[in-house]
Design an enzyme around this catalytic site. Structure first.
Site, PDB file in Angstrom:
ATOM      1  N   ALA A 104       1.517 -35.139   4.872  1.00 55.48           N
ATOM      2  CA  ALA A 104       2.256 -34.657   3.699  1.00 55.48           C
ATOM      3  C   ALA A 104       2.219 -33.138   3.592  1.00 55.48           C
ATOM      4  CB  ALA A 104       1.699 -35.288   2.420  1.00 55.48           C
ATOM      5  N   ASP A 105       1.096 -32.536   3.983  1.00 58.54           N
ATOM      6  CA  ASP A 105       1.006 -31.071   3.954  1.00 58.54           C
ATOM      7  C   ASP A 105       2.038 -30.446   4.885  1.00 58.54           C
ATOM      8  OD1 ASP A 105      -1.208 -30.728   2.152  1.00 58.54           O
ATOM      9  OD2 ASP A 105      -2.537 -31.421   3.740  1.00 58.54           O
ATOM     10  N   TYR A 106       2.055 -30.908   6.113  1.00 59.76           N
ATOM     11  CA  TYR A 106       2.962 -30.311   7.096  1.00 59.76           C
ATOM     12  C   TYR A 106       4.427 -30.541   6.729  1.00 59.76           C
ATOM     13  CZ  TYR A 106      -0.845 -29.189  10.319  1.00 59.76           C
ATOM     14  OH  TYR A 106      -1.959 -28.643  10.900  1.00 59.76           O
TER      15      TYR A 106
END
Length: 398
Positions: free
Chosen positions: A169-171
Site C-alpha cells: 500500500a505504501d508503494y
C-alpha cells in the site's frame, strides 16, 4: 541531457514510505527533492530493516535515492518559520502526518498556499483527510486489511496471509501520489493555481481490486479466499513440477486453453465440451486443476517452460530473489543496478521505472546521511550566516 523534472523543487517532510516514495519517483526523473527530517533521530526508515555498514538501513539507501538530507524541527516556531521560507521557493510538499497535525503548527495547505499560491501538496494518511476514520493511525498492513485485499489472500478457511509485501500500500500510494503531483503541476503551469492532493493509504489498493465492487453491487457476490486460484478463469493458478518448483500458469481465455492443450500434448482437450469454454471449465474447476497438476507434476521445470513457450502459453517459475539475480531477463533489462556509495560501498538497487526512450531516469545515488545538506539548505538556499546556522543547531531547531 536535461532531466524532465529539472527545476521542480520538492520538500519531503513525510516519513517511512508512502509519500516519500512519490518523492523518490520524482527525484529519479530530475526533481530536486529535499528530505527534511527531525533533528537527532531523522526518518524512522533509516533504522527500519537490515542495517548497511554505514548505519542506515538498505531500504533507506534505496528509497531515499537522489534526495538531499536536511534536518528541521517543524514543531517549533523557529523551525516552522524557516520551513515557510522554503515553501516560498518550492513547488511541491509531501507529507503524511495525521490529519490536523500540520494545521496545528500553522503549516497546513491553506496556510502554505497563502505563501505560495502555486504550491502542490500531497497528503497521504491512513484513511484520508475526511470521514469518520480520519484521525485513526494506520500502516500498510492495516490498509491491506481495510481495502479488502488481505481478506482475499490465503487458502480457503485458513488464516489470511500477507499479500506478498507488507509495504504494498505504501508503494502504490506513492505511485498514485506521483501521478497526482504531475497532474497538479500541469494545472499550476496552465493556471497559476496549486492544489491539495489527498490519498488514504487503503484507497489505491481498493482501486486495484478489479471487478469486486461493481459485481458485489450488481449481484451481492462476496469473494472469498481461493488460494492461488482466480475467481473468473481456470486453469489460472500455481502448479508444482516434478523438480519441486512452483510455476504460475495463466490460461485466461478459450484461445489460451487451446494452446495449453497442445502444450499438454492432448489436442483433443481443446474441443472437449467439458472444457472448451470458460464457463464449462469453471464448473469443473477441481477437475481442470487436477488435470494440469498431474501434467506438470510429471515433467521437469525446464520441460514445462519449453512446452509452454513453444505453444505461447504464459507460464513462469515462481522466482526467489536468488533466482532473480541470476536471471538473464533481469540482466538484459538492467532491472538491478550496481552502484558504489561513499558511505555504504557497493550496492545493488532496483532500477527506476518507467523506462523512457528520450528522458530516462537518472542512475541512482543512494540515500544521504542525516543532515548532510544542512549547510547547503540554510546557508546557500536561505542565506543564513554560519553563526545563525550554528545557533539553530545548538538550540536543536536544525
Amino acid at each position: 541531457m536535461t532531466a524532465p523534472l529539472e527545476g521542480i523543487r520538492v520538500l519531503d517532510i513525510a516519513t517511512f514510505l508512502a509519500a516519500p516514495f512519490c518523492g523518490t519517483i520524482l527525484a529519479d526523473f530530475g526533481a530536486e527533492v529535499i528530505k527534511i527530517e527531525r533533528p537527532g533521530t531523522g526518518d524512522s526508515l533509516r533504522c527500519f530493516g537490515t542495517p548497511a555498514p554505514c548505519g542506515d538501513s538498505y531500504v533507506w539507501l534505496s528509497e531515499a535515492r537522489h534526495k538531499r538530507a536536511a534536518t528541521l524541527d517543524l514543531r517549533r516556531q523557529e523551525g516552522a518559520a524557516l520551513f515557510r521560507r522554503l515553501v516560498a521557493q518550492s513547488d511541491v510538499v509531501l507529507e503524511n502526518f495525521r490529519p490536523g497535525t500540520l494545521e496545528r503548527w500553522g503549516l497546513g495547505y491553506a496556510d502554505l498556499a497563502r505563501i505560495n499560491p502555486r504550491l502542490v501538496m500531497l497528503s497521504v494518511s491512513a484513511y484520508g483527510q475526511t470521514g469518520p476514520y480520519r484521525d485513526r493511525p494506520g500502516f500498510a498492513r492495516v490498509a491491506h486489511a481495510f481495502s479488502g485485499l488481505a481478506h482475499l489472500a490465503g487458502e480457503p478457511g485458513r488464516v489470511p496471509v500477507v499479500p506478498g509485501s507488507t509495504s504494498l500500500a505504501d508503494y502504490i500510494s506513492g505511485i498514485y501520489g506521483a501521478v497526482g503531483v504531475l497532474i497538479a503541476l500541469r494545472h499550476a503551469e496552465r493556471t497559476g493555481e496549486g492544489q491539495h492532493i489527498d490519498i488514504g493509504l487503503y484507497e489505491p489498493i481498493f482501486r486495484l481490486l478489479d471487478e469486486i465492487a461493481p459485481v458485489h453491487a450488481a449481484t451481492g457476490f462476496v469473494r472469498e479466499r481461493m488460494g492461488a486460484d482466480t475467481v473468473n478463469v481456470v486453469p489460472h493458478s500455481h502448479y508444482r513440477s516434478a523438480d519441486g518448483d512452483w510455476l504460475a500458469l495463466a490460461c485466461s481465455n478459450d484461445r489460451m486453453w487451446q494452446r495449453l492443450a497442445l502444450a499438454i500434448e492432448r489436442p483433443e482437450l481443446a474441443d472437449d465440451p467439458r472444457y472448451a469454454t470458460t464457463p464449462e471449465r469453471l464448473a469443473r474447476r477441481e477437475e481442470v486443476n487436477a488435470l494440469v497438476s498431474a501434467w506438470m507434476g510429471g515433467l521437469s521445470t525446464s520441460e514445462i517452460l519449453a512446452r509452454c513457450e513453444r505453444e505461447e502459453v504464459p507460464c513462469a517459475k515462481l522466482l526467489t530473489i536468488e533466482d532473480i539475480f541470476a536471471d538473464p531477463q533481469y540482466d538484459a533489462r538492467a532491472n538491478l543496478l550496481r552502484v558504489t556509495d561513499p558511505r555504504a560501498g557497493g550496492l545493488t538497487l532496483p532500477a527506476a521505472l518507467p523506462r523512457m526512450s528520450r528522458t530516462p531516469p537518472r542512475l541512482p545515488v543512494a540515500g544521504a546521511a542525516l543532515g548532510s545538506s544542512n549547510g547547503w539548505l540554510f546557508e546557500e538556499l536561505l542565506g543564513l550566516a554560519k553563526e545563525e546556522v550554528e545557533a539553530l543547531r545548538i538550540q536543536g531547531i536544525i
